[in-house]
Design a protein around this motif. Sequence first.
Motif, PDB file in Angstrom:
ATOM      1  N   LEU A 129     -65.707 -27.916  -5.398  1.00 15.87           N
ATOM      2  CA  LEU A 129     -65.469 -26.501  -5.702  1.00 15.87           C
ATOM      3  C   LEU A 129     -64.594 -26.336  -6.944  1.00 15.87           C
ATOM      4  N   LEU A 130     -63.567 -27.158  -7.060  1.00 18.15           N
ATOM      5  CA  LEU A 130     -62.696 -27.098  -8.237  1.00 18.15           C
ATOM      6  C   LEU A 130     -63.460 -27.480  -9.496  1.00 18.15           C
ATOM      7  N   ASP A 131     -64.336 -28.468  -9.392  1.00 21.22           N
ATOM      8  CA  ASP A 131     -65.169 -28.858 -10.534  1.00 21.22           C
ATOM      9  C   ASP A 131     -66.096 -27.717 -10.948  1.00 21.22           C
ATOM     10  N   LYS A 132     -66.726 -27.079  -9.958  1.00 16.91           N
ATOM     11  CA  LYS A 132     -67.620 -25.951 -10.249  1.00 16.91           C
ATOM     12  C   LYS A 132     -66.854 -24.803 -10.904  1.00 16.91           C
ATOM     13  N   GLN A 133     -65.655 -24.540 -10.436  1.00 18.14           N
ATOM     14  CA  GLN A 133     -64.847 -23.470 -11.015  1.00 18.14           C
ATOM     15  C   GLN A 133     -64.487 -23.788 -12.458  1.00 18.14           C
ATOM     16  N   ALA A 134     -64.141 -25.030 -12.738  1.00 18.98           N
ATOM     17  CA  ALA A 134     -63.798 -25.430 -14.102  1.00 18.98           C
ATOM     18  C   ALA A 134     -65.007 -25.265 -15.029  1.00 18.98           C
ATOM     19  N   SER A 177     -67.528 -23.180 -14.556  1.00 24.74           N
ATOM     20  CA  SER A 177     -67.741 -21.738 -14.682  1.00 24.74           C
ATOM     21  C   SER A 177     -66.790 -21.132 -15.719  1.00 24.74           C
ATOM     22  N   GLU A 178     -65.537 -21.524 -15.680  1.00 26.33           N
ATOM     23  CA  GLU A 178     -64.564 -21.013 -16.648  1.00 26.33           C
ATOM     24  C   GLU A 178     -64.916 -21.442 -18.065  1.00 26.33           C
ATOM     25  N   ALA A 189     -65.807 -18.917 -21.123  1.00 22.98           N
ATOM     26  CA  ALA A 189     -65.075 -19.005 -22.395  1.00 22.98           C
ATOM     27  C   ALA A 189     -66.050 -19.160 -23.560  1.00 22.98           C
ATOM     28  N   TYR A 190     -67.106 -19.952 -23.363  1.00 24.24           N
ATOM     29  CA  TYR A 190     -68.125 -20.143 -24.394  1.00 24.24           C
ATOM     30  C   TYR A 190     -68.813 -18.812 -24.700  1.00 24.24           C
ATOM     31  N   CYS A 191     -69.225 -18.109 -23.659  1.00 21.96           N
ATOM     32  CA  CYS A 191     -69.902 -16.816 -23.843  1.00 21.96           C
ATOM     33  C   CYS A 191     -68.984 -15.811 -24.521  1.00 21.96           C
TER      34      CYS A 191
END
Length: 72
Positions: free
Chosen positions: A12-17, A19-20, A24-26
């Motif tokens: 979950l922490l990996d997925k959140q990172a 996603s963030e 940030a890219y967008c």
Amino acid sequence: MREDLEQQLEALLDKQAISELVHAYCNAADRHDFDKMRALYHDEAIDEHGKFAKGPASEFLDKLPEIQAPIA
């Protein structure tokens, strides 16, 4: 903590990172913030953007202002 729960938490922490990073890219792309965009890549990153660029990300980032100019 149970090992399976610990693995789930790590996933979950990996997925959140990730996603963030995507957000940030967008954000950088939408705002034509080339400094922020460059900061999202590591020095040896490879990027594939179809006809615009394929190879070192630094080459894509160098072309990005020109690519985005018509949509400014």
